[in-house]
Motif scaffolding. Sequence first.
Motif, PDB file in Angstrom:
ATOM      1  N   THR A 258       0.920  -1.093  -0.003  1.00 51.84           N
ATOM      2  CA  THR A 258       0.130  -0.048   0.077  1.00 51.84           C
ATOM      3  C   THR A 258       0.956   1.079  -0.269  1.00 51.84           C
ATOM      4  N   TYR A 259       0.507   2.372  -0.880  1.00 48.81           N
ATOM      5  CA  TYR A 259       1.309   3.227  -0.964  1.00 48.81           C
ATOM      6  C   TYR A 259       0.492   4.574  -0.470  1.00 48.81           C
ATOM      7  N   GLU A 260       1.444   5.676   0.116  1.00 46.08           N
ATOM      8  CA  GLU A 260       0.978   6.797   0.265  1.00 46.08           C
ATOM      9  C   GLU A 260       2.100   7.910  -0.001  1.00 46.08           C
ATOM     10  N   PRO A 261       1.724   9.181  -0.452  1.00 45.74           N
ATOM     11  CA  PRO A 261       2.649  10.226  -0.783  1.00 45.74           C
ATOM     12  C   PRO A 261       3.175  10.728   0.557  1.00 45.74           C
ATOM     13  N   TYR A 262       4.554  10.555   0.507  1.00 47.14           N
ATOM     14  CA  TYR A 262       5.348  11.382   1.701  1.00 47.14           C
ATOM     15  C   TYR A 262       4.995  12.858   1.870  1.00 47.14           C
ATOM     16  N   ARG A 263       5.175  13.496   0.798  1.00 45.71           N
ATOM     17  CA  ARG A 263       4.473  14.774   0.882  1.00 45.71           C
ATOM     18  C   ARG A 263       3.218  14.874   0.455  1.00 45.71           C
ATOM     19  N   ARG A 264       2.614  15.106   1.416  1.00 45.68           N
ATOM     20  CA  ARG A 264       0.799  14.785   1.244  1.00 45.68           C
ATOM     21  C   ARG A 264       0.353  15.615   0.130  1.00 45.68           C
ATOM     22  N   TYR A 265       0.839  16.844  -0.024  1.00 46.54           N
ATOM     23  CA  TYR A 265       0.367  17.708  -1.183  1.00 46.54           C
ATOM     24  C   TYR A 265       0.870  17.889  -2.389  1.00 46.54           C
ATOM     25  N   SER A 266       2.063  16.744  -2.421  1.00 45.62           N
ATOM     26  CA  SER A 266       2.842  16.840  -3.577  1.00 45.62           C
ATOM     27  C   SER A 266       2.336  16.087  -4.802  1.00 45.62           C
ATOM     28  N   GLY A 296      -4.449 -14.351  -3.784  1.00 47.23           N
ATOM     29  CA  GLY A 296      -3.651 -14.398  -2.778  1.00 47.23           C
ATOM     30  C   GLY A 296      -2.779 -13.071  -2.586  1.00 47.23           C
ATOM     31  N   ILE A 297      -3.065 -12.723  -1.255  1.00 48.63           N
ATOM     32  CA  ILE A 297      -2.410 -11.331  -0.892  1.00 48.63           C
ATOM     33  C   ILE A 297      -1.405 -11.855   0.308  1.00 48.63           C
ATOM     34  N   ASN A 298       0.197 -11.426  -0.011  1.00 50.18           N
ATOM     35  CA  ASN A 298       0.864 -11.426   0.933  1.00 50.18           C
ATOM     36  C   ASN A 298       1.298  -9.832   1.459  1.00 50.18           C
ATOM     37  N   TYR A 299       0.905  -9.559   2.516  1.00 50.91           N
ATOM     38  CA  TYR A 299       0.830  -8.025   3.054  1.00 50.91           C
ATOM     39  C   TYR A 299       1.935  -7.673   4.061  1.00 50.91           C
ATOM     40  N   TYR A 300       2.837  -6.966   3.664  1.00 46.38           N
ATOM     41  CA  TYR A 300       3.883  -6.531   4.784  1.00 46.38           C
ATOM     42  C   TYR A 300       4.336  -5.108   4.627  1.00 46.38           C
ATOM     43  N   PHE A 301       4.093  -4.398   3.564  1.00 43.84           N
ATOM     44  CA  PHE A 301       4.635  -3.217   3.162  1.00 43.84           C
ATOM     45  C   PHE A 301       3.588  -1.918   3.032  1.00 43.84           C
ATOM     46  N   HIS A 302       3.908  -0.959   3.889  1.00 40.72           N
ATOM     47  CA  HIS A 302       3.157   0.183   3.556  1.00 40.72           C
ATOM     48  C   HIS A 302       4.143   1.203   3.378  1.00 40.72           C
ATOM     49  N   TYR A 303       4.276   1.809   2.173  1.00 34.51           N
ATOM     50  CA  TYR A 303       5.334   2.725   1.713  1.00 34.51           C
ATOM     51  C   TYR A 303       4.920   4.199   1.706  1.00 34.51           C
ATOM     52  N   ARG A 304       5.462   5.157   2.204  1.00 31.01           N
ATOM     53  CA  ARG A 304       5.141   6.436   2.352  1.00 31.01           C
ATOM     54  C   ARG A 304       6.498   6.793   1.396  1.00 31.01           C
ATOM     55  N   ILE A 305       6.178   7.406   0.296  1.00 28.62           N
ATOM     56  CA  ILE A 305       6.939   7.393  -1.017  1.00 28.62           C
ATOM     57  C   ILE A 305       7.249   8.803  -1.344  1.00 28.62           C
ATOM     58  N   LYS A 306       8.471   9.154  -1.791  1.00 29.25           N
ATOM     59  CA  LYS A 306       9.111  10.492  -1.871  1.00 29.25           C
ATOM     60  C   LYS A 306       9.742  10.210  -3.412  1.00 29.25           C
ATOM     61  N   TYR A 307       9.352  10.697  -4.418  1.00 29.90           N
ATOM     62  CA  TYR A 307       9.757  10.714  -5.770  1.00 29.90           C
ATOM     63  C   TYR A 307      11.096  11.351  -5.940  1.00 29.90           C
ATOM     64  N   HIS A 320       9.876   6.379   3.294  1.00 31.11           N
ATOM     65  CA  HIS A 320      10.267   7.243   4.692  1.00 31.11           C
ATOM     66  C   HIS A 320       9.453   6.441   5.840  1.00 31.11           C
ATOM     67  N   THR A 321      10.240   6.044   6.730  1.00 31.74           N
ATOM     68  CA  THR A 321       9.652   5.762   7.991  1.00 31.74           C
ATOM     69  C   THR A 321       9.844   6.382   9.506  1.00 31.74           C
ATOM     70  N   GLU A 322      10.370   7.702   9.231  1.00 25.02           N
ATOM     71  CA  GLU A 322      10.581   8.450  10.553  1.00 25.02           C
ATOM     72  C   GLU A 322       9.311   8.520  11.500  1.00 25.02           C
ATOM     73  N   ASN A 323       9.360   8.497  12.323  1.00 26.04           N
ATOM     74  CA  ASN A 323       8.202   8.683  13.523  1.00 26.04           C
ATOM     75  C   ASN A 323       7.223   7.428  13.333  1.00 26.04           C
ATOM     76  N   ARG A 324       7.677   6.477  12.646  1.00 28.95           N
ATOM     77  CA  ARG A 324       6.759   5.210  12.742  1.00 28.95           C
ATOM     78  C   ARG A 324       7.094   4.028  13.303  1.00 28.95           C
ATOM     79  N   GLU A 325       6.257   3.174  13.544  1.00 31.47           N
ATOM     80  CA  GLU A 325       6.523   1.898  14.327  1.00 31.47           C
ATOM     81  C   GLU A 325       7.230   1.029  12.978  1.00 31.47           C
TER      82      GLU A 325
END
Length: 454
Positions: A258-266, A296-307, A320-325
């Motif tokens: 699952t992906y999320e933009p690191y810079r929310r408004y970018s 079949g889904i193998n789920y491990y990764f949530h990526y906060r991505i900065k291009y 980016h994983t700063e301030n994350r568990e």
Amino acid sequence: MPHVHDNHHESETASSTELAGLPSYITEVPQARPHIHETRKFPDGFLWGTATSAHQVEGGNTNNDWYRWEQQGRVLDKQISGDACDHYCRYEQDFDLAAELGNNAHRLSLEWSRIEPQPGEFDLDQVLHYRRVLEALKKRGLKTMVTLWHFTLPLWVADRGGWSSRQTAQYFVRYTEFVARELGDLVDIWITINEPMIYLTQTYGTGAWPPGQKNIWRFLLAFKQLARAHKNAYQQLHSILDTKTNRIQVGIAKNVVTYEPYRRYSEIDSLFIRLMDRLFNHQFFKWTKRHHDFIGINYYFHYRIKYRPTKAAQFFFEVHTENREVSDLGWEIYPPGIFDALLDFTRYGLPIYITENGLASADDGKRPRFLVSMVKEIYHAIKAGADVRGYFHWSLLDNFEWEKGFGGRFGLIAVDFQTQQRTPRRSYYVYQNICQENGLPHDLLKFAGHGVRW
Ligand code: IFM
């Protein structure tokens, strides 16, 4: 006043606002609801299991490309898989532990290099071994989910070009046909290929796995061949094993990120994650349409991505994983991602199995809460309409974690690799509670926090 909480995704009793064309899980407005003390029950027949793969647990695999890679010192600190968990000999003991766990299913893989050590030569002793392994599961009342290929190639296949050669898909189908005829009566669910995109990324992308060739053309060639191999194997399995009254189930285990933009408004980050989602999560399914009976889904990764246009070597992005568990391997822990992934994959209109999900945590500190939070998200995904049929935790045992060696401890059961002693961790008992109840008892939910969004 009732005590009110746990309203995350609790849309099943919520009133809905009609918005034409949008699915109900979007239009239904989550509302506060009275505290429920009952176990959150999963559908009858839901499969609760764990997953393993041959090379990671069996030990003594010396005829595949990973063995050679290890001999060349390419694994962290020059570790070798060696005896691994000695599961090849100790499978009865390990399956006793799986049965005690309350599991009703188990996912394992067959080692192609054992079954077909030379081109077209099949080893009947090894087939007999796997027959005993599958019978041992059946004897304990566990359904079998069998993976035909989980990352390791027989040396002779690797030496003929591996997945970047057109021949490999043909070899794979010949092997599939042989296995279907010899072991088909003992297999409940088939997985042809494990995590094609992870394999491609690690082999022809980063070069961390054999054959260690960073080469975009080979990446694309192998991508095509894996899709072709899956389609042909799918057809082969159905043509051999379907009967008038029973159509077998065949699919793949797809690592979903699952992906999320690191810079929310970018806009560029947002655009890039849409591209990644399409290529990484969905392209394989596009190329293999109508050749899946389930997802079949193998789920491990949530990526906060900065291009990062300058970072071609890392595929143009930073995670980016700063301030994350994070797990012991530095992977972000993000249970809500499994809810999002499950809902996203309802687009295929097929049943879904979570064929892997787990956490590297040597001291087991984070695993109990991780497990409960993941299962809770799955529960809510089912309520929101995802047809989820089973959950296979990765993994039953600590095992050989590829280029990282024995460092990442994923087991519900700790393994001492010197003595081969097995010790169930606290999370083993948490999972046992879930499996035995076929759901999430209130006490566990309470312990993980009712209103969790991680
Ligand atoms: O160990 C691996 C497995 O082989 C494939 N899925 C992810 C696991 C953890 O990295």
